[in-house]
Design a protein around this motif. Structure first.
Motif, mmCIF file in Angstrom:
data_model
loop_
_atom_site.group_PDB
_atom_site.id
_atom_site.type_symbol
_atom_site.label_atom_id
_atom_site.label_comp_id
_atom_site.label_asym_id
_atom_site.label_seq_id
_atom_site.Cartn_x
_atom_site.Cartn_y
_atom_site.Cartn_z
ATOM 1 N N ASN A 264 0.810 -1.224 0.000
ATOM 2 C CA ASN A 264 0.000 0.000 0.000
ATOM 3 C C ASN A 264 0.846 1.277 0.000
ATOM 4 N N THR A 347 -4.803 0.651 -4.386
ATOM 5 C CA THR A 347 -5.192 1.746 -3.499
ATOM 6 C C THR A 347 -4.736 3.069 -4.111
ATOM 7 N N SER A 369 -9.334 0.055 -3.131
ATOM 8 C CA SER A 369 -9.501 1.126 -2.141
ATOM 9 C C SER A 369 -9.321 2.458 -2.833
ATOM 10 N N ALA A 379 -4.475 1.375 3.890
ATOM 11 C CA ALA A 379 -5.167 0.241 3.264
ATOM 12 C C ALA A 379 -4.741 -1.055 3.938
#
Lengths: 424, 424
Positions: A264, A347, A369, A379
């Motif tokens: 992430n 994300t 996300s 995330a």
């Protein structure tokens, strides 16, 4: 009967058959049995901590002899603190709400039948992972909590630790109403066992790999069973024209530098053209101070000439390290277009103070996300309040994004009638 | 660049690329655009009914010349009534609630971020089907309603009808804000086009086959894209010890005979040993009157000697016709064990008046639809109140059971912050 099957194939098939039978038994077990088993596992880990640490020492010795690098060895290590953390994790999972059995949307239809949906375990879950032996405990308890049986296949570097953990789990489950076959370790280090596991469709319902991209790609290629996976985390932050300057810099720095080697972490920073002249010099100073190498598009390099030149490959690179691609974009639409083209649907974040822009970004960015004004490093199953995380999925079907207990379940239809029959 | 690719591969890839771009445009289209397009499609089908029927006549001629049997030809036929039904179907889908955009479970977490889940289209859906040309309209409008782009590949027997329908759809969509590439027909009859479509992962998100088992098995084998499918419908009715006699007979008769060639028809009847002597003779009379051949276990044949002998193969047979396997079982546990072992996890029913038995059956039977006191023939998206049905899934991941609009969507996480960054 077994012509053409190796001993490994036969062994793995037998494990899978026992797991299937155990998965039925877990579903049929009395209320409370899974919780008893979780508490038993925590107790057994505590009483067997010495054996765990001793078994782990064998793995560490072998790793040192094989010349594994220090970070790898560190990830392998189990000391008393690591055992305490495992136990804490087990007990924490035990306190989560039971994801199984909930019946929702129960409605009476015109025919008179009542139709609803019931949350149920997936069945048998195969977990294939590398290195960290704590996954053996974490995955086992998440599968058990959600009513599934699991088959665990860890890395050969941690085989002694994994066996010791599996023994502790078996002891903890004993006598609780949960069969020991509900949590099985494939205890051979033969790599053929992975291939054999990936062919047990009909007995194994889903495969969850945890490890490097090479492992995951191999599994996706070979598996005849659905795989919950994520391959890449090419995450973006887009600084919109209306962004608060300090917030934008903070989010960009944190999204990249809070941790580098995580899926992430931001890998490409997009900056609205109207804000580039103001923000890029400050961002460049901050990233330089953090030791991050910037690779920019032409427009970025006009403003910060010290940046290296970004090539087409940089836009889809997952550096997992202190390198960042930087691109100036003309507007929100260009930012969304870049993300949907080069991103990995993991994300992506917009920093903005414009409500319409935030709504458009959230609607049009096709990622697991989508964030407004928050670091991509959020995330994560725990940060999302899922209570636990077995992994992050970039699949679109079934679980998408951080996968908690709910992702280990599915829903079936339940129908209650009073003798209704259908007339077409 | 395209070394090794056939013209078909290149053509299908181009269709998939345009579908991907169109899927982005559908998501970005103004509110109401999809509804305008649905109304436009209904209008165009009405004004082009004559062309449709004329094109269909060419398919019918070719089918007759090729010696297709009458039921096949009947399924191909489009007359004014069939066009009216298509139009009615389109308008009915238009009235359903929009499945896209809903944000649920939005909560503020300890870090300050708000996390929720937003329902979004899957993206690009490939539909591969045989025979009935009305699928071209039905599938297209369900995909459009749920915000997806679709690629349609119908059978070669209905190619002229499908082209005419696709032309009408294109006319209907024109000028509504929905790009015509959102609904594309693969208009060649070359079978290689199916294989090419099944390899468009990265551009096509899911494949939904509709047709015979042979078609579905081929698609599952060849596809590198996830497939929403059902292979078998080996459905059971279990008559429990406490069942109401009249209700049990009614449900058994209806589950088998209301329609034979459907996946939700009962294929095996299980009867509790304590009720077999009372109920089997009556059931045998009723089934004989309906022209259904019974194949029984030894115990069944002791009571009704006229039954044929069931072999091991009968327990997993999907007859799709007037044949029924019959087995006497010792108790509820044996019934559940039989269903979980031989069934296809499609639809299974218990007839009982015992609350504990019904709860145990619902919990332990691992099928997409589990029923109490209702005909298995209710397993259908319309009967379940889904408003529409694109198919029935026996997958465990993602959609399970009848698949309506919701099954054509997925959920992403949305995160709203105010500048929060993560501290580990």
């Amino acid at each position: 009967m077994n012509a053409g099957l190796s001993d490994i194939d036969i062994g793995v098939r037998s494990i899978a058959e026992r797991a299937r039978a155990a998965s039925r038994a877990v579903v049929a077990a009395p209320a409370g049995a899974r919780s008893l088993a979780l508490k038993g596992i925590a107790r057994a880990l505590r009483s067997r901590a010495g054996e765990l640490i001793a078994a782990n020492a064998l793995d560490l010795e072998r790793a040192a002899a094989a010349g594994l690098d220090q970070p790898m060895v560190d990830r392998l290590r189990i000391d008393q603190r690591a055992v305490d953390r495992m136990i804490e994790g087990v007990l924490q999972v035990d306190t989560l709400p039971d994801p199984v059995g909930e019946i929702t949307e129960l409605r009476t239809l015109p025919s008179g039948i009542q139709v609803g949906r019931m949350r149920v375990p997936l069945g048998v879950i195969g977990i294939i992972y590398e290195s960290r032996p704590n996954v053996t405990v974490d995955a086992a308890v998440l599968c058990l909590k959600s009513g599934n049986a699991c088959i665990l296949r860890g890395g050969s570097e941690s085989i002694e630790s994994n066996r010791a953990i599996a023994d502790a789990i078996a002891e903890g489950v004993d006598g609780t109403g949960i069969p020991s076959d509900a949590i099985q370790l494939i205890a051979t280090t033969d790599r053929a066992a992975v291939g054999a596991l990936l062919r047990q469709d009909g007995l194994v319902d889903v495969i969850i790999p945890r490890g490097g991209k090479g492992l995951i790609e191999r599994i996706v290629r070979e598996s005849t069973i659905p795989v919950i996976k994520h391959l890449d985390g090419v995450c973006h932050v887009f600084i919109d024209v209306s962004a608060d300057a300090a917030m934008a810099v903070n989010i960009a720095i944190n999204s990249k530098t809070e941790k580098y080697a995580v899926c992430n972490a931001m890998e490409t920073l997009l900056v609205h053209r109207a804000r580039a002249g103001e923000l890029l010099p400050e961002l460049a100073r901050r990233f330089a101070a953090a030791g991050v190498e910037l690779r920019g598009c032409e427009s970025s390099r006009c403003i910060v000439p010290a940046m290296k030149i970004a090539t087409e490959e940089d836009w889809s690179a997952e550096y997992l390290g202190p390198i960042l691609a930087v691109r100036v974009v003309d507007d929100l639409g260009a930012a969304i277009g870049h993300i949907n083209r080069y991103g990995s649907q993991h994300t992506d974040c917009i920093v903005t103070n414009d409500l319409a822009a935030s709504r458009r970004f959230v609607t049009e960015v096709d990622s697991a996300s989508v964030m407004v004004n928050a670091s991509t490093q959020f995330a994560d199953g725990f940060e999302y309040g899922l209570g636990a995380e077995i992994g992050i999925s970039t699949n679109k079907l079934h679980a998408r994004g951080p996968v908690g207990l709910e992702g280990l379940t599915t829903r079936k239809f339940v129908v209650y009638g009073q003798g209704e029959v259908r007339k077409r």
